[in-house]
Design an enzyme around this catalytic site. Structure first.
Site, PDB file in Angstrom:
ATOM      1  N   PRO A 251      -8.988 -16.608 -16.509  1.00 62.80           N
ATOM      2  CA  PRO A 251     -10.123 -16.846 -15.341  1.00 62.80           C
ATOM      3  C   PRO A 251     -11.180 -17.509 -15.993  1.00 62.80           C
ATOM      4  CG  PRO A 251      -9.222 -14.526 -15.487  1.00 62.80           C
ATOM      5  CD  PRO A 251      -8.715 -15.468 -16.604  1.00 62.80           C
ATOM      6  N   PRO A 252     -12.193 -18.180 -15.061  1.00 63.57           N
ATOM      7  CA  PRO A 252     -13.274 -18.687 -15.489  1.00 63.57           C
ATOM      8  C   PRO A 252     -14.462 -17.717 -16.073  1.00 63.57           C
ATOM      9  CG  PRO A 252     -12.945 -19.150 -13.417  1.00 63.57           C
ATOM     10  CD  PRO A 252     -11.835 -18.113 -13.502  1.00 63.57           C
ATOM     11  N   GLY A 253     -14.954 -18.204 -17.325  1.00 65.71           N
ATOM     12  CA  GLY A 253     -15.996 -17.336 -18.129  1.00 65.71           C
ATOM     13  C   GLY A 253     -15.327 -16.247 -19.169  1.00 65.71           C
ATOM     14  N   THR A 254     -14.002 -16.622 -19.480  1.00 63.23           N
ATOM     15  CA  THR A 254     -13.326 -15.774 -20.399  1.00 63.23           C
ATOM     16  C   THR A 254     -13.516 -16.408 -21.873  1.00 63.23           C
ATOM     17  OG1 THR A 254     -11.203 -16.883 -19.830  1.00 63.23           O
ATOM     18  CG2 THR A 254     -11.809 -14.577 -18.929  1.00 63.23           C
ATOM     19  N   HIS A 472     -24.727   3.340   8.239  1.00 60.06           N
ATOM     20  CA  HIS A 472     -23.308   2.569   7.795  1.00 60.06           C
ATOM     21  C   HIS A 472     -22.988   2.859   6.450  1.00 60.06           C
ATOM     22  CE1 HIS A 472     -20.473  -0.807   8.107  1.00 60.06           C
ATOM     23  NE2 HIS A 472     -20.819  -0.846   6.795  1.00 60.06           N
ATOM     24  N   GLU A 473     -24.069   2.617   5.787  1.00 58.37           N
ATOM     25  CA  GLU A 473     -23.890   2.931   4.100  1.00 58.37           C
ATOM     26  C   GLU A 473     -23.724   4.406   3.780  1.00 58.37           C
ATOM     27  OE1 GLU A 473     -23.540   0.374   2.434  1.00 58.37           O
ATOM     28  OE2 GLU A 473     -24.122  -0.964   3.760  1.00 58.37           O
TER      29      GLU A 473
END
Length: 654
Positions: A251-254, A472-473
Site C-alpha cells: 500500500p502507499p506509504g509503507t 446521532h453520535e
C-alpha cells in the site's frame, strides 16, 4: 487634365522605391544585405564571427584534449586499485558534475573493461560529484590532488558561449528553411529520446537499512540482493545467478521507495531513479527510446541499481480496456521486457520497481527471469510501529511522559508515512504553543486530527441541528458499547471535523488481519445506531446517516457475495459486477450469475441489514435513559473521550 478635388495627391516616390534590382542584390544564400526583413536574418559579419567561435570551440574540445582519453567510472576504479595514478586534477563543470584528469606513473597499456587498451599516461573520467571522502581516499594512496573551478580562461568562455552559438545557428537555419513559421517545434526534437533518470553516486546515498524499520522480512530479502552486487562470486561459483529484478508491492506509504534507497546505500553502487510516467510521451517511440537510453547508461556504470517508481504507469497489461491498449505505452513495455530478459541483457544491472497496483501489471513482466523476486511490504504491526516511531522521534525533544510503546498500541493500521506525519503534526502543535518538549497531549491531538480531520469551530450550526447530531453520535456510542465484538470507542465529538458535522472514532485494541462474522455484524449494527436514534427521538431521519448506510450495505454485500457468510447461498463467490474495464484488465461480461441468484443476493443483503437494525433498536429502546444522558453531556461538552463515556454509561469498572 484637371485633378480630382476629392482625391488626395499621390505621395511622391522615394529615391529607392523603384530602383532596378541588380544581380548582386538577389542574395538567395545565407547572407542578406540591403532590403532584408529583420525576422530570422543576421548580418554577414555576425554569422562569420559565430562560425569562427564554433570552430574554435570544436578545436578546443576535440583536438587539444585528444591526448587525455575519457574512460568509464568502472575502469577508473580498476586503474586506481592498481596504484598507477600519481596525480589527479579535479575540475567542476557548470552542471555541477566533475571531471578528473589523471596522470599515470609512466605510459602503459592497460586492458580496460571493453577490451580496449589505454595507451597513454593521461586519462579523464566524469563523475557526478567529488566529496571529501573521495579526496581522503586518493590522498591515502599518495596521489597529489589539484582542484580547479570550472574550465578556466578560454575554455570557460567557450563553454558559456558555444551553446548559444550553436543554438543561434540552428535557429537561423531552421527559420530560413521553414520560412519563419513553426520554428518553436524544432527546439527540442532531439532530446525526447533521452532518459530522465537521475543518477546518484555511491557517495551521495546516505540512507541504509538502519533507517528502515517495521519491514524486517523485506530487509532480510533485500540484504541478499545487496550481497549479489557486492560479492557476486560467492553465488556464481556454485552456479547461482544474480536476480534480474525485484518488485516491491504494498500500500502507499509503507516505505517502498525508502527501501530502494537503502539498497543503494548498502551496496555502494550507482543508483538510477526514475518514475514510470517519465517514459510515456505523446510522440510514438519516445518511451522505448528512453528505456534503451536508461539501460545503456546503467550498463556503462554497472554494477548499479535502476529504480522505477510506480511501474504500473508503464507496465499495465497489454490490450487492456475497451477498444485496445495505448500503442505508445505498449511499445515502451515491450522494450522494457526485452531489456530485462533479452539477448543484450547485463548481469550487473538489477532493476527494482515499486507499485501499489500489482493486479494490473502484465504477466510477462512478473514472470521469473524478469522480476525474480516479489516482496510484499504491508503496514507495520505493533512492534514495527514502535521501531518506526523511535526512528522518527530520535531527533525530536520528547517529554518524559511520552511512551513510544503506548503510542504504537494506539495507532493500529497506521503506515510508516502516517506515523511520520503523526510525529510531525505533534511537533507543529508543540511549536505553535511555544513548548520546548512534545507532550503526550500533542500526540493525542495529532492523532485525532489524522483520524477525524481538523476541527471547524468557526462553523455556525443551529441548536436543532446540533441536538440531532448529538443524538446521532450518541446512538453510535451506545449501540457500540452494548454490542458484542465491536471496536471500543476512542472519542466522540459534535464539533464539525473534516466534512462531517460530528464523528465517532473507534480504535481497535489490536491489529486485525481477518474479520469473523460476529465482528462484521457488530460493525453494521453500530453503523446503523445513529439512524435508529434519530427515528426514536425525533420520529424522522436525516441525510447524516448516508455514509453509515453506505458502509453497512457494502459490508453486507461482501459477506454474501465474496465471503460466503450467507447460510442460504452458501460459500460461493459471486464475483464483483462493478469492476472497471479501464483499470488494466478486460472483463467481457458484467455478471456471473442468473437473475434468480441476483434476487436471492439482494434478499440476503436486506435481511442482514434489517436484522442488525432491529438489534440496534432493541439496545436503544432498552437504554433510552442512557441515550438522553449521553446526548445531553455531548451537547454540553461537545467532545467526550473513552473515560468520560464509560463514566456516563456506568461502565468505568468494566
Amino acid at each position: 487634365m484637371a485633378e480630382n478635388p476629392g482625391k488626395k495627391p499621390a505621395k511622391p516616390a522615394s529615391r529607392n522605391s523603384f530602383r532596378p534590382v541588380k544581380e548582386d542584390d538577389r542574395d538567395s544564400g545565407w547572407f542578406q544585405q540591403k532590403g532584408d526583413t529583420p525576422q530570422g536574418r543576421f548580418p554577414r559579419l555576425l554569422v562569420f564571427m559565430m562560425a569562427a567561435l564554433l570552430m574554435l570551440f570544436m578545436f578546443q574540445r576535440f583536438f587539444i584534449n585528444a591526448d587525455s582519453p575519457e574512460i568509464t567510472y568502472n575502469d577508473y576504479k580498476a586503474v586506481l586499485s592498481r596504484e598507477l595514478v600519481t596525480e589527479v586534477t579535479v575540475k567542476t563543470l557548470e552542471d555541477r558534475s566533475v571531471i578528473l584528469n589523471a596522470r599515470l606513473k609512466s605510459p602503459t597499456q592497460l586492458q580496460l573493461a571493453n577490451r580496449t587498451a589505454l595507451q597513454s599516461d593521461r586519462f579523464s573520467v566524469r563523475i557526478p560529484s567529488f566529496s571529501a571522502e573521495q579526496a581522503d581516499l586518493l590522498a591515502g594512496k599518495g596521489i597529489r590532488i589539484r582542484v580547479e573551478e570550472g574550465g578556466g580562461g578560454l575554455n570557460t568562455i567557450l563553454v558559456l558561449v558555444a551553446p548559444w552559438i550553436i543554438f543561434g545557428l540552428f535557429y537561423f537555419f531552421m527559420m530560413r528553411r521553414m520560412g519563419g513559421q513553426n520554428g518553436a517545434q524544432a527546439k527540442s526534437i532531439f532530446s525526447f529520446g533521452k532518459s530522465r533518470a537521475k543518477m546518484v553516486s555511491e557517495f551521495e546515498v546516505k540512507i541504509t537499512f538502519k533507517d528502515v524499520a517495521g519491514v524486517d522480512e523485506a530487509v532480510e530479502e533485500l540484504q541478499e540482493t545487496v550481497e549479489f552486487l557486492t560479492n557476486p562470486e560467492k553465488f556464481q561459483k556454485i552456479g547461482g545467478k544474480i536476480p534480474k529484478g525485484v518488485l516491491l508491492l504494498g500500500p502507499p506509504g509503507t516505505g517502498k521507495t525508502l527501501l530502494a534507497k537503502a539498497i543503494a546505500g548498502e551496496a555502494k553502487v550507482p543508483f538510477f531513479s526514475i518514475s514510470g510516467a517519465d517514459f510515456v510521451e505523446m510522440f510514438v517511440g519516445v518511451g522505448a527510446a528512453r528505456v534503451r537510453d536508461l539501460f545503456d547508461q546503467a550498463k556503462k556504470n554497472s554494477p548499479c541499481i535502476v529504480f522505477i517508481d510506480e511501474i504500473d504507469a508503464v507496465g499495465r497489461s497489454r490490450g487492456a480496456g475497451l477498444g485496445g491498449g495505448h500503442d505508445e505505452r505498449e511499445q515502451t513495455l515491450n522494450q522494457l521486457l526485452v531489456e530485462m530478459d533479452g539477448f543484450t541483457t547485463s548481469e550487473n544491472v538489477i532493476l527494482i520497481a515499486a507499485t501499489n497496483r500489482p493486479d494490473v501489471l502484465d504477466t510477462a513482466l512478473l514472470r521469473p527471469g524478469r522480476f525474480d523476486r516479489q516482496i510484499t511490504i504491508d503496514k507495520p504491526d505493533i512492534r514495527g510501529r514502535e521501531a518506526i516511531l523511535k526512528i522518527h522521534t530520535r531527533n525530536t525533544p520528547l517529554d518524559e511522559h511520552v511512551e513510544i510503546t503506548l503510542l504504537a498500541k494506539s495507532t493500529p493500521g497506521f503506515s510508516g508515512a502516517d506515523l511520520a506525519n503523526l510525529v510531525n503534526e505533534a511537533a507543529l502543535l508543540a511549536a505553535r504553543n511555544e513548548q520546548l518538549l512534545i507532550t503526550p497531549e500533542n500526540f493525542e491531538q495529532a492523532r485525532d486530527k489524522i483520524l477525524m480531520g481538523p476541527e471547524r469551530k468557526s462553523m455556525v450550526i443551529s441548536d436543532d441541528q446540533k441536538k440531532m447530531t448529538a443524538y446521532h453520535e450518541a446512538g453510535h456510542v451506545l449501540v457500540s458499547s452494548y454490542t458484542k465484538g465491536s471496536d471500543p470507542i476512542h472519542k466522540v465529538t459534535i464539533i464539525p471535523r473534516g466534512r462531517s458535522l460530528g464523528l465517532t472514532a473507534y480504535l481497535p485494541l489490536e491489529d486485525r488481519y481477518t474479520h469473523n462474522k460476529e465482528y462484521l455484524l457488530a460493525t453494521i449494527t453500530y453503523a446503523l445506531g445513529g439512524r435508529v436514534a434519530e427515528e426514536l427521538v425525533f420520529d424522522e431521519t436525516s441525510t447524516g446517516a448516508a455514509n453509515d448506510i453506505e458502509k453497512a450495505t457494502d459490508i453486507a454485500r461482501r459477506m454474501v457475495r465474496q465471503w460466503g457468510m450467507s447460510e442460504k447461498l452458501g460459500p460461493i463467490n459471486y464475483g464483483d459486477s462493478h469492476k472497471e474495464v479501464f483499470l488494466g484488465k478486460d472483463y467481457s461480461h458484467i455478471r456471473e450469475y442468473s437473475e434468480e441468484t441476483a434476487l436471492q443476493i439482494d434478499v440476503e443483503v436486506r435481511n442482514i441489514i434489517v436484522e442488525c437494525m432491529d438489534n440496534a433498536k432493541g439496545i436503544l429502546n432498552e437504554k433510552i435513559e442512557l441515550l438522553h444522558r449521553l446526548a445531553g453531556k455531548l451537547i454540553e461538552k461537545e467532545s467526550l473521550n473513552a473515560t468520560e463515556i464509560k463514566e456516563i454509561l456506568g461502565l468505568a469498572a468494566s
